[in-house]
Design a protein around this motif. Structure first.
Motif, PDB file in Angstrom:
ATOM      1  N   LEU A 123      -1.259 -53.526   5.910  1.00 30.87           N
ATOM      2  CA  LEU A 123      -1.317 -55.144   5.177  1.00 30.87           C
ATOM      3  C   LEU A 123      -0.005 -55.678   5.105  1.00 30.87           C
ATOM      4  N   LEU A 124       0.285 -56.684   5.607  1.00 35.30           N
ATOM      5  CA  LEU A 124       1.788 -57.237   5.428  1.00 35.30           C
ATOM      6  C   LEU A 124       1.459 -58.661   4.787  1.00 35.30           C
ATOM      7  N   ASP A 125       2.426 -58.924   4.030  1.00 35.46           N
ATOM      8  CA  ASP A 125       2.332 -60.001   2.982  1.00 35.46           C
ATOM      9  C   ASP A 125       2.834 -61.349   3.900  1.00 35.46           C
ATOM     10  N   ALA A 126       2.938 -62.590   3.343  1.00 29.19           N
ATOM     11  CA  ALA A 126       3.182 -63.721   4.210  1.00 29.19           C
ATOM     12  C   ALA A 126       4.474 -63.820   4.923  1.00 29.19           C
ATOM     13  N   GLY A 127       5.442 -62.931   4.422  1.00 31.10           N
ATOM     14  CA  GLY A 127       6.608 -62.982   5.020  1.00 31.10           C
ATOM     15  C   GLY A 127       6.760 -61.714   6.142  1.00 31.10           C
ATOM     16  N   GLY A 128       5.673 -60.931   6.517  1.00 31.89           N
ATOM     17  CA  GLY A 128       5.726 -60.002   7.234  1.00 31.89           C
ATOM     18  C   GLY A 128       6.065 -58.522   6.575  1.00 31.89           C
TER      19      GLY A 128
ATOM     20  N   VAL B 135      -6.386 -57.856  -0.142  1.00 31.28           N
ATOM     21  CA  VAL B 135      -5.783 -59.139   0.240  1.00 31.28           C
ATOM     22  C   VAL B 135      -5.779 -59.877  -1.060  1.00 31.28           C
ATOM     23  N   ALA B 136      -6.709 -59.691  -2.012  1.00 30.50           N
ATOM     24  CA  ALA B 136      -6.498 -60.363  -3.299  1.00 30.50           C
ATOM     25  C   ALA B 136      -5.505 -59.907  -4.145  1.00 30.50           C
ATOM     26  N   ALA B 137      -5.450 -58.760  -4.096  1.00 25.64           N
ATOM     27  CA  ALA B 137      -4.200 -58.054  -5.033  1.00 25.64           C
ATOM     28  C   ALA B 137      -2.971 -58.500  -4.583  1.00 25.64           C
ATOM     29  N   LEU B 138      -2.833 -58.682  -3.125  1.00 25.62           N
ATOM     30  CA  LEU B 138      -1.410 -59.195  -2.312  1.00 25.62           C
ATOM     31  C   LEU B 138      -1.320 -60.895  -2.955  1.00 25.62           C
ATOM     32  N   ARG B 139      -2.235 -61.476  -2.781  1.00 22.32           N
ATOM     33  CA  ARG B 139      -2.278 -63.092  -3.258  1.00 22.32           C
ATOM     34  C   ARG B 139      -1.803 -63.077  -4.641  1.00 22.32           C
ATOM     35  N   ALA B 140      -2.407 -62.080  -5.550  1.00 22.37           N
ATOM     36  CA  ALA B 140      -2.145 -62.192  -7.141  1.00 22.37           C
ATOM     37  C   ALA B 140      -0.590 -61.837  -7.172  1.00 22.37           C
ATOM     38  N   GLY B 141      -0.255 -60.864  -6.634  1.00 24.21           N
ATOM     39  CA  GLY B 141       1.103 -60.651  -6.726  1.00 24.21           C
ATOM     40  C   GLY B 141       2.049 -61.482  -6.104  1.00 24.21           C
ATOM     41  N   ALA B 142       1.917 -62.526  -5.289  1.00 20.07           N
ATOM     42  CA  ALA B 142       2.717 -63.501  -4.801  1.00 20.07           C
ATOM     43  C   ALA B 142       3.174 -64.658  -5.822  1.00 20.07           C
TER      44      ALA B 142
END
Length: 111
Positions: free
Chosen positions: A80-85, A104-111
């Motif tokens: 799983l890559l974040d918005a910046g790759g 995905v939810a955890a990634l978005r919450a950490g952004a």
């Protein structure tokens, strides 16, 4: 899942496909792999129901560079890559729909 938060980011050029606005599932597969097909179905369902998320599947036979970069020893392996790759987490095997959505939810919450 393995934390990859210190690994270098991938670009759209690296993947030869656009990144998702919020997240990208990079699925490392092989042509003969039945679990890879199941993983594809799970990840495509997440992408279909969550705006800003992309799915890029690559065959490790054609992209040994990516397989080596992520230490792939079995397929499917999903990163799983974040918005910046930047790689956030990786999982080997077929994720459940709930696991993929939670990642995905955890990634978005950490952004």
């Amino acid at each position: 899942m393995t934390d990859l938060s210190t690994a270098a980011a991938l670009t759209a050029e690296d993947l030869r496909r656009p990144l998702g606005r919020d997240a990208t599932f990079l699925q490392l597969s092989s042509g003969f792999c039945a679990p890879c097909r199941a993983t594809r179905r799970v990840l495509e369902r997440v992408v279909a129901t969550q705006d800003g998320v992309a799915h890029v599947e690559v065959d490790v036979a054609h992209r040994a560079d990516l397989a080596e970069r992520f230490g792939v020893t079995g397929t499917p392996t999903t990163v799983l890559l974040d918005a910046g790759g930047a790689p956030a987490v990786t999982v080997t095997g077929v994720p459940s729909l709930a696991q993929a959505r939670a990642a995905v939810a955890a990634l978005r919450a950490g952004a």
